[in-house]
Design a protein around this motif. Structure first.
Motif, PDB file in Angstrom:
ATOM      1  N   GLY A 229     -61.521 -18.752  56.083  1.00 38.75           N
ATOM      2  CA  GLY A 229     -60.968 -20.089  55.932  1.00 38.75           C
ATOM      3  C   GLY A 229     -61.041 -20.678  54.546  1.00 38.75           C
ATOM      4  N   ILE A 230     -61.177 -19.840  53.492  1.00 36.89           N
ATOM      5  CA  ILE A 230     -61.203 -20.339  52.108  1.00 36.89           C
ATOM      6  C   ILE A 230     -60.152 -19.552  51.319  1.00 36.89           C
ATOM      7  CG2 ILE A 230     -62.603 -20.765  50.052  1.00 36.89           C
ATOM      8  CD1 ILE A 230     -65.065 -20.824  51.792  1.00 36.89           C
ATOM      9  N   PRO A 231     -58.887 -19.992  51.323  1.00 39.46           N
ATOM     10  CA  PRO A 231     -57.822 -19.191  50.712  1.00 39.46           C
ATOM     11  C   PRO A 231     -57.656 -19.357  49.205  1.00 39.46           C
ATOM     12  CG  PRO A 231     -56.884 -21.079  51.844  1.00 39.46           C
ATOM     13  CD  PRO A 231     -58.351 -21.094  52.147  1.00 39.46           C
ATOM     14  N   TRP A 232     -58.176 -20.456  48.632  1.00 35.27           N
ATOM     15  CA  TRP A 232     -57.996 -20.690  47.203  1.00 35.27           C
ATOM     16  C   TRP A 232     -59.292 -21.193  46.580  1.00 35.27           C
ATOM     17  CZ3 TRP A 232     -53.552 -20.066  44.173  1.00 35.27           C
ATOM     18  CH2 TRP A 232     -52.374 -19.764  44.874  1.00 35.27           C
ATOM     19  N   VAL A 233     -59.644 -20.605  45.438  1.00 37.43           N
ATOM     20  CA  VAL A 233     -60.759 -21.093  44.628  1.00 37.43           C
ATOM     21  C   VAL A 233     -60.316 -21.039  43.171  1.00 37.43           C
ATOM     22  CG1 VAL A 233     -63.178 -20.809  43.964  1.00 37.43           C
ATOM     23  CG2 VAL A 233     -62.448 -20.220  46.293  1.00 37.43           C
ATOM     24  N   LEU A 234     -60.428 -22.159  42.475  1.00 32.68           N
ATOM     25  CA  LEU A 234     -60.068 -22.247  41.063  1.00 32.68           C
ATOM     26  C   LEU A 234     -61.325 -22.485  40.234  1.00 32.68           C
ATOM     27  CD1 LEU A 234     -57.077 -24.788  41.236  1.00 32.68           C
ATOM     28  CD2 LEU A 234     -57.036 -22.336  41.730  1.00 32.68           C
ATOM     29  N   VAL A 235     -61.456 -21.769  39.144  1.00 32.77           N
ATOM     30  CA  VAL A 235     -62.519 -21.985  38.170  1.00 32.77           C
ATOM     31  C   VAL A 235     -61.846 -22.357  36.855  1.00 32.77           C
ATOM     32  CG1 VAL A 235     -64.429 -20.955  36.886  1.00 32.77           C
ATOM     33  CG2 VAL A 235     -64.135 -20.431  39.317  1.00 32.77           C
ATOM     34  N   GLY A 236     -62.052 -23.584  36.417  1.00 27.73           N
ATOM     35  CA  GLY A 236     -61.369 -24.048  35.216  1.00 27.73           C
ATOM     36  C   GLY A 236     -59.865 -23.966  35.332  1.00 27.73           C
ATOM     37  N   GLY A 237     -59.345 -24.212  36.537  1.00 28.36           N
ATOM     38  CA  GLY A 237     -57.907 -24.190  36.774  1.00 28.36           C
ATOM     39  C   GLY A 237     -57.311 -22.825  37.013  1.00 28.36           C
ATOM     40  N   VAL A 238     -58.107 -21.766  36.904  1.00 27.14           N
ATOM     41  CA  VAL A 238     -57.622 -20.398  37.093  1.00 27.14           C
ATOM     42  C   VAL A 238     -58.034 -19.898  38.474  1.00 27.14           C
ATOM     43  CG1 VAL A 238     -57.743 -18.025  36.260  1.00 27.14           C
ATOM     44  CG2 VAL A 238     -57.735 -19.924  34.624  1.00 27.14           C
ATOM     45  N   PRO A 239     -57.094 -19.418  39.273  1.00 27.03           N
ATOM     46  CA  PRO A 239     -57.474 -18.902  40.589  1.00 27.03           C
ATOM     47  C   PRO A 239     -58.349 -17.643  40.481  1.00 27.03           C
ATOM     48  CG  PRO A 239     -55.127 -19.393  40.518  1.00 27.03           C
ATOM     49  CD  PRO A 239     -55.632 -19.464  39.109  1.00 27.03           C
ATOM     50  N   VAL A 240     -59.496 -17.668  41.110  1.00 27.87           N
ATOM     51  CA  VAL A 240     -60.296 -16.464  41.295  1.00 27.87           C
ATOM     52  C   VAL A 240     -60.136 -15.941  42.721  1.00 27.87           C
ATOM     53  CG1 VAL A 240     -61.958 -16.961  39.462  1.00 27.87           C
ATOM     54  CG2 VAL A 240     -62.391 -17.825  41.757  1.00 27.87           C
ATOM     55  N   ILE A 241     -59.799 -16.848  43.642  1.00 28.08           N
ATOM     56  CA  ILE A 241     -59.330 -16.471  44.978  1.00 28.08           C
ATOM     57  C   ILE A 241     -57.950 -17.096  45.135  1.00 28.08           C
ATOM     58  CG2 ILE A 241     -59.693 -16.670  47.474  1.00 28.08           C
ATOM     59  CD1 ILE A 241     -61.738 -14.889  46.150  1.00 28.08           C
ATOM     60  N   GLU A 242     -56.971 -16.265  45.428  1.00 25.96           N
ATOM     61  CA  GLU A 242     -55.581 -16.708  45.545  1.00 25.96           C
ATOM     62  C   GLU A 242     -55.005 -16.176  46.841  1.00 25.96           C
ATOM     63  OE1 GLU A 242     -51.325 -16.067  43.200  1.00 25.96           O
ATOM     64  OE2 GLU A 242     -53.215 -15.857  42.105  1.00 25.96           O
ATOM     65  N   GLU A 243     -54.655 -17.103  47.752  1.00 25.66           N
ATOM     66  CA  GLU A 243     -54.133 -16.736  49.065  1.00 25.66           C
ATOM     67  C   GLU A 243     -55.065 -15.751  49.764  1.00 25.66           C
ATOM     68  OE1 GLU A 243     -50.107 -15.520  48.349  1.00 25.66           O
ATOM     69  OE2 GLU A 243     -49.426 -17.582  48.016  1.00 25.66           O
ATOM     70  N   GLY A 244     -56.361 -15.994  49.611  1.00 26.22           N
ATOM     71  CA  GLY A 244     -57.377 -15.225  50.310  1.00 26.22           C
ATOM     72  C   GLY A 244     -57.821 -13.954  49.634  1.00 26.22           C
ATOM     73  N   ALA A 245     -57.238 -13.606  48.479  1.00 24.63           N
ATOM     74  CA  ALA A 245     -57.575 -12.353  47.800  1.00 24.63           C
ATOM     75  C   ALA A 245     -58.183 -12.637  46.436  1.00 24.63           C
ATOM     76  CB  ALA A 245     -56.328 -11.483  47.640  1.00 24.63           C
ATOM     77  N   ARG A 246     -59.097 -11.775  46.016  1.00 23.41           N
ATOM     78  CA  ARG A 246     -59.704 -11.898  44.697  1.00 23.41           C
ATOM     79  C   ARG A 246     -58.704 -11.500  43.634  1.00 23.41           C
ATOM     80  NH1 ARG A 246     -61.600 -13.066  40.366  1.00 23.41           N
ATOM     81  NH2 ARG A 246     -63.629 -12.426  39.535  1.00 23.41           N
ATOM     82  N   THR A 247     -58.534 -12.342  42.637  1.00 31.60           N
ATOM     83  CA  THR A 247     -57.716 -11.990  41.480  1.00 31.60           C
ATOM     84  C   THR A 247     -58.582 -11.212  40.492  1.00 31.60           C
ATOM     85  OG1 THR A 247     -58.239 -13.950  40.155  1.00 31.60           O
ATOM     86  CG2 THR A 247     -56.479 -14.176  41.810  1.00 31.60           C
ATOM     87  N   ALA A 248     -57.999 -10.824  39.383  1.00 26.92           N
ATOM     88  CA  ALA A 248     -58.755 -10.107  38.350  1.00 26.92           C
ATOM     89  C   ALA A 248     -59.418 -11.056  37.358  1.00 26.92           C
ATOM     90  CB  ALA A 248     -57.828  -9.148  37.600  1.00 26.92           C
TER      91      ALA A 248
END
Length: 534
Positions: free
Chosen positions: A503-522
């Motif tokens: 239930g946590i699909p988006w996480v932004l650190v300093g405006g940059v997604p580290v979790i995007e639509e439920g997946a870890r970005t690079a």
């Protein structure tokens, strides 16, 4: 996505960290900050994120993290970012990796291998706080990192590992090392007063160090001398240190554990309330679980740990020392076990340094002893030797009434105290923050959603002096988490402790997604935060 492109978070339930009732609206993120918050925002060119059905909240701040090496070695850092954690406070419990000498770095690495491992790819080349923070920045981090100067490591640098009072000259040198760490960006001082050698500092020594912290505008975060038989007295000592030094106090993993303390949370909170009424600046953190977590070697009496790991291992091979340790642990109640005689049924092996010992993981010391036809003390001592003190444990000693009562307190914040290494670490390493939101807000109603976000975001930001974080407000850094209030939940369990949150699909650190639509970005947009000392 790894750039700070404009993002328009459209139609979410904005839980802004003020404690006010959430409202539906838009949030515009531009150049790493929150540019606007309102009902309907027009932002041509911005990427629109559909936040309908999601809460939009400030990123969570883990006030008690053991990610000192994970932020260097684990680029994904899924345990934390999938929970919505955007900032972590490391350097905890008085033992960490800066400031150190060549000699003490070697000792610290061995002493807390059960907390952090010794990961490949980390060269341990830094020695000062400034150099450690620079290494975090050089590598990039999934989260922001705030550091505390570890009092036990400083004492090791200056006094050694022996049980004796520091001389005036040694106290002056320790004060100088603490001051330097604060000037280099540390946010305060931690201590581990059940761990060697920090535990050998008397109250006056702690006051002397905290005077320096107060003078630089930092805070003191102690793991005090007992969470068991002497818990209330230990908390009172920490309040006394704060009163005498003028230092702000943050009580870490502020639990009331062991059968001796069932239902006694009110005594701790009354102590806090009296001190706050007198003008003492106090906050505290907890994790929303009953078991504790530490190293197996932490149960040893302090005398057994004097001189460092090699001396400890030598004692564990001496029959007379083994007999004395067994008596202290099982009958007297060692200072390492908070003055409570150990109940081997409560000590579950969570991780081992030597993979050949992996069959111990997931079993209690009592169960291993029964299976092998040996005494629990023999299993305990032999495992410490075989694993070179690197074993981590769960200790099943918590009380649910205490957990809830402390959680409700208006000075409370969230801290995972999560050990991230080992085959079966405590599930709080991956589940603390969604557990607060799922179990204790949605299911149990211990706090409202708006109240809980204050506890997990705004109040810890205020404690750290991060005045442009911890809120969904114009001009604030865009550390943001989007979660589904109806579905957010911890999934980590003792058997599968690394299952990530739901239930946590988006996480932004300093405006940059580290979790995007439920997946870890690079992306690794985080880095070291530096306190600006007075």
């Amino acid at each position: 996505m790894s750039t700070r492109a404009d993002l328009l978070l459209r139609g979410g339930l904005v839980v802004d960290g003020s404690g006010a009732e959430p409202v539906t609206g838009d949030v515009l993120v531009r150049s790493g900050r929150i540019a606007a918050v309102g009902g309907r925002i027009d932002a041509p060119g911005a990427r629109v994120v559909d936040a309908d059905g999601l809460a939009v909240a400030p990123g969570f701040i883990d006030m008690h993290a053991h990610s000192d090496l994970a932020v260097l070695a684990d680029g994904d850092h899924l345990a934390k970012v999938t929970q919505g954690v955007t900032t972590e406070v490391v350097g905890q419990d008085g033992i960490s990796y800066a400031p150190v000498t060549d000699e003490t770095m070697a000792l610290v690495r061995e002493q807390i291998a059960g907390w952090n491992g010794i990961p490949d790819g980390v060269d341990f080349s830094w020695r000062s706080v400034a150099e450690y923070l620079a290494e975090v920045d050089r590598r990039g981090s999934a989260t922001n990192v705030a550091y505390l100067v570890p009092q036990g490591t400083v004492r090791m640098n200056v006094v050694g590992t022996g049980d004796r009072r520091a001389t005036p000259a040694e106290i002056a040198e320790m004060r100088a090392q603490v001051d330097r760490g604060l000037r280099e960006g540390a946010f305060g001082l931690s201590s581990g007063l059940t761990y060697v050698p920090g535990m050998f500092a008397d109250t006056d020594e702690l006051v002397a160090l905290c005077e320096v912290v107060a003078g630089r505008g930092g805070f003191y975060a102690p793991h005090q001398r007992s969470y068991g038989a002497g818990a209330i007295g230990a908390y009172a000592e920490m309040v006394d240190v704060a009163r005498r030094s003028g230092c702000a106090l943050h009580l870490t993993h502020a639990t009331m554990n062991f059968p001796e303390n069932r239902g006694r949370a009110g005594e701790l909170l009354a102590l806090v309330d009296r001190a706050v009424a007198d003008g003492v600046d106090i906050t505290l953190d907890t994790y929303p679980y009953l078991p504790g977590s530490t190293t197996l070697s932490a149960l040893l009496p302090s005398r057994a740990a004097v001189g460092g790991p090699e001396r400890t291992l030598a004692r564990l091979g001496d029959p007379a020392e083994r007999a004395w340790i067994t008596h202290e642990v099982e009958v007297v109640g060692s200072d390492g076990c908070h003055g409570v005689p150990v109940d081997w049924d409560t000590i579950e092996i969570a991780g081992v340094r030597d993979a050949a010992l992996g069959d111990r993981v997931g079993r209690t010391v009592a169960r291993i002893a029964l299976d092998e036809g040996r005494s629990p003390a023999e299993v305990f001592l032999d495992l410490l030797v075989a694993d070179r003190l690197g074993t981590s444990i769960l200790q099943h000693v918590g009380d649910e009434q205490n957990v809830r009562e402390i959680m409700r307190h208006p000075r409370h914040t969230g801290g995972s105290d999560g050990i991230l290494v080992g085959a079966k670490p405590h599930p709080r390493g991956s589940g603390t923050f969604p557990r607060y939101l799922g179990r204790y807000v949605r299911e149990e109603g211990v706090l409202s959603l708006a109240e809980m976000i204050v506890h997990l975001s705004a109040r810890p930001a205020a404690r750290l002096g991060l005045h442009d974080r911890g809120r969904i407000a114009e001009g604030h850094v865009a550390d943001v988490v989007l979660f589904d209030p109806a579905a957010v939940a911890d999934r980590a369990t003792p058997d599968e402790p690394r299952l990530t949150a739901a239930g946590i699909p988006w996480v932004l650190v300093g405006g940059v997604p580290v979790i995007e639509e439920g997946a870890r970005t690079a992306a690794r947009p985080g880095g070291a935060l530096r306190h600006a000392p007075r």
